[in-house]
Design a protein around this motif. Sequence first.
Motif, PDB file in Angstrom:
ATOM      1  N   SER A 120      46.912  12.505  55.626  1.00 38.23           N
ATOM      2  CA  SER A 120      46.623  11.056  55.666  1.00 38.23           C
ATOM      3  C   SER A 120      45.648  10.696  56.790  1.00 38.23           C
ATOM      4  O   SER A 120      44.738   9.895  56.621  1.00 38.23           O
ATOM      5  CB  SER A 120      47.925  10.268  55.844  1.00 38.23           C
ATOM      6  N   ARG A 121      45.848  11.327  57.962  1.00 36.66           N
ATOM      7  CA  ARG A 121      45.003  10.990  59.120  1.00 36.66           C
ATOM      8  C   ARG A 121      43.558  11.440  58.904  1.00 36.66           C
ATOM      9  O   ARG A 121      42.610  10.719  59.215  1.00 36.66           O
ATOM     10  CB  ARG A 121      45.632  11.640  60.359  1.00 36.66           C
ATOM     11  N   LEU A 122      43.398  12.641  58.332  1.00 33.02           N
ATOM     12  CA  LEU A 122      42.040  13.165  58.096  1.00 33.02           C
ATOM     13  C   LEU A 122      41.298  12.303  57.072  1.00 33.02           C
ATOM     14  O   LEU A 122      40.098  12.063  57.203  1.00 33.02           O
ATOM     15  CB  LEU A 122      42.103  14.630  57.630  1.00 33.02           C
ATOM     16  N   ARG A 123      42.037  11.812  56.056  1.00 34.22           N
ATOM     17  CA  ARG A 123      41.405  10.927  55.054  1.00 34.22           C
ATOM     18  C   ARG A 123      40.909   9.642  55.729  1.00 34.22           C
ATOM     19  O   ARG A 123      39.828   9.153  55.435  1.00 34.22           O
ATOM     20  CB  ARG A 123      42.402  10.580  53.939  1.00 34.22           C
ATOM     21  N   GLU A 124      41.725   9.123  56.654  1.00 31.78           N
ATOM     22  CA  GLU A 124      41.364   7.907  57.396  1.00 31.78           C
ATOM     23  C   GLU A 124      40.103   8.153  58.243  1.00 31.78           C
ATOM     24  O   GLU A 124      39.181   7.322  58.269  1.00 31.78           O
ATOM     25  CB  GLU A 124      42.537   7.570  58.323  1.00 31.78           C
TER      26      GLU A 124
ATOM     27  N   SER B 270      48.758  23.006  67.091  1.00 28.03           N
ATOM     28  CA  SER B 270      49.454  21.709  67.140  1.00 28.03           C
ATOM     29  C   SER B 270      48.456  20.551  67.068  1.00 28.03           C
ATOM     30  O   SER B 270      48.733  19.498  66.500  1.00 28.03           O
ATOM     31  CB  SER B 270      50.280  21.599  68.436  1.00 28.03           C
ATOM     32  N   GLN B 271      47.256  20.762  67.660  1.00 31.85           N
ATOM     33  CA  GLN B 271      46.220  19.717  67.630  1.00 31.85           C
ATOM     34  C   GLN B 271      45.652  19.559  66.217  1.00 31.85           C
ATOM     35  O   GLN B 271      45.288  18.464  65.801  1.00 31.85           O
ATOM     36  CB  GLN B 271      45.103  20.064  68.608  1.00 31.85           C
ATOM     37  N   LYS B 272      45.606  20.677  65.498  1.00 35.13           N
ATOM     38  CA  LYS B 272      45.122  20.637  64.113  1.00 35.13           C
ATOM     39  C   LYS B 272      46.023  19.704  63.292  1.00 35.13           C
ATOM     40  O   LYS B 272      45.555  18.885  62.507  1.00 35.13           O
ATOM     41  CB  LYS B 272      45.119  22.056  63.528  1.00 35.13           C
ATOM     42  N   GLY B 273      47.328  19.799  63.550  1.00 35.94           N
ATOM     43  CA  GLY B 273      48.296  18.941  62.850  1.00 35.94           C
ATOM     44  C   GLY B 273      48.086  17.471  63.161  1.00 35.94           C
ATOM     45  O   GLY B 273      48.216  16.616  62.282  1.00 35.94           O
ATOM     46  N   ILE B 274      47.740  17.181  64.419  1.00 37.65           N
ATOM     47  CA  ILE B 274      47.509  15.784  64.829  1.00 37.65           C
ATOM     48  C   ILE B 274      46.318  15.211  64.064  1.00 37.65           C
ATOM     49  O   ILE B 274      46.357  14.091  63.558  1.00 37.65           O
ATOM     50  CB  ILE B 274      47.243  15.694  66.351  1.00 37.65           C
ATOM     51  N   ILE B 275      45.235  15.992  63.984  1.00 41.05           N
ATOM     52  CA  ILE B 275      44.013  15.518  63.314  1.00 41.05           C
ATOM     53  C   ILE B 275      44.251  15.317  61.813  1.00 41.05           C
ATOM     54  O   ILE B 275      43.808  14.334  61.224  1.00 41.05           O
ATOM     55  CB  ILE B 275      42.855  16.536  63.513  1.00 41.05           C
ATOM     56  N   ILE B 276      44.973  16.273  61.195  1.00 42.56           N
ATOM     57  CA  ILE B 276      45.144  16.213  59.736  1.00 42.56           C
ATOM     58  C   ILE B 276      46.166  15.140  59.348  1.00 42.56           C
ATOM     59  O   ILE B 276      45.974  14.410  58.380  1.00 42.56           O
ATOM     60  CB  ILE B 276      45.547  17.600  59.179  1.00 42.56           C
ATOM     61  N   GLY B 277      47.250  15.019  60.144  1.00 47.71           N
ATOM     62  CA  GLY B 277      48.280  14.024  59.838  1.00 47.71           C
ATOM     63  C   GLY B 277      49.167  14.444  58.686  1.00 47.71           C
ATOM     64  O   GLY B 277      48.905  15.447  58.008  1.00 47.71           O
ATOM     65  N   ARG B 278      50.204  13.660  58.467  1.00 51.29           N
ATOM     66  CA  ARG B 278      51.153  14.013  57.399  1.00 51.29           C
ATOM     67  C   ARG B 278      50.489  13.950  56.035  1.00 51.29           C
ATOM     68  O   ARG B 278      49.913  12.930  55.666  1.00 51.29           O
ATOM     69  CB  ARG B 278      52.356  13.063  57.446  1.00 51.29           C
ATOM     70  N   GLY B 279      50.523  15.079  55.324  1.00 50.03           N
ATOM     71  CA  GLY B 279      49.931  15.133  53.980  1.00 50.03           C
ATOM     72  C   GLY B 279      48.437  14.849  53.967  1.00 50.03           C
ATOM     73  O   GLY B 279      47.880  14.435  52.957  1.00 50.03           O
TER      74      GLY B 279
END
Length: 316
Positions: free
Chosen positions: A271-275, A260-269
């Motif tokens: 987007s969060r990881l790119r940021e 679930s934490q992996k999802g938070i870091i990566i973000g939708r599509g």
Amino acid sequence: MTHEIPHRSGFACLVGRPNVGKSTLTNALVGEKVAIMSARPQTTRHTIRGIVHREDAQLVLVDTPGLHRPRTLLGERLNALVQDTLSEVDVVAFCLPADQKIGPGDKYIASKLAPLMQGRRPVPVVAVVTKSDLVDRGRLAEHLMAVDQLARSMDLDWSAIVPVSAQGGFQVAELTDVLVAHLPEGPDLYPGGELTDEPEEVMIAELVREAALEGVRDELPHSLAVSVEEIVERDGSADEETGRRALLDVRVTLFVERQSQKGIIIGRGGSRLREVGTVAREGIEKLLGARVFLDLHVKVAKDWQRDPKQLQRLGF
């Protein structure tokens, strides 16, 4: 007859509960960003050394993780790291934020400092009241008295009590003077111009971690570890004729404990990881003085904070 001012050099350690402004203060004293700053508690995992250069002194600042009652194996190791550091410094700066009442955490740290202050070679402890800009004068005066009372209640004696504001620069130079006064006479310990002796990999990992922690939920700080896998210069990317700098490929893995934490870091599509990549790359390029292609990967390392093998692999 003129007396030459003796040159002093040595180590000062900043301690305090998590999130009391130690990293911000380290950066203010050095004048550059050498420790990661985050509004989240417990972001510092390594003892970052910031170096203050003056004509009459060289002050090496050791920024430690926040001392706290440990709940995991990682917590125990971080506390051990602080204790080891404290035994080797010339002066300790104990940070007690003006906007928070003195609590059990502060008393716990004072109890850990007591043996140092009363040992055979007593280590002076300066009580530093951080975040002084966040309260009015009356509240600040009350807090200074409470800090004094904390020492008296344990039969201790602070070398000085100094209110500061790292954000506004209030009394930062005065605090430097107080810390330098406790250093032994001696030559510079590091070459001029160096601001930290942290390896580049550690600084890069810290920059990525800081970017990843920005604006995410509270569950993440303890669960996030960052490992720099490689830094490689891309072939043919430098050109002396045009003055084009080399392009460095920097590969970094972020480890979390749960899916679930992996999802938070990566973000939708993604987007969060790119940021995270955009923000971290800026800091890394400034640090390395080169163009950087930053390749980020997120992996789950289940319960790594409690697993001795995984802790060792991640450098704890």
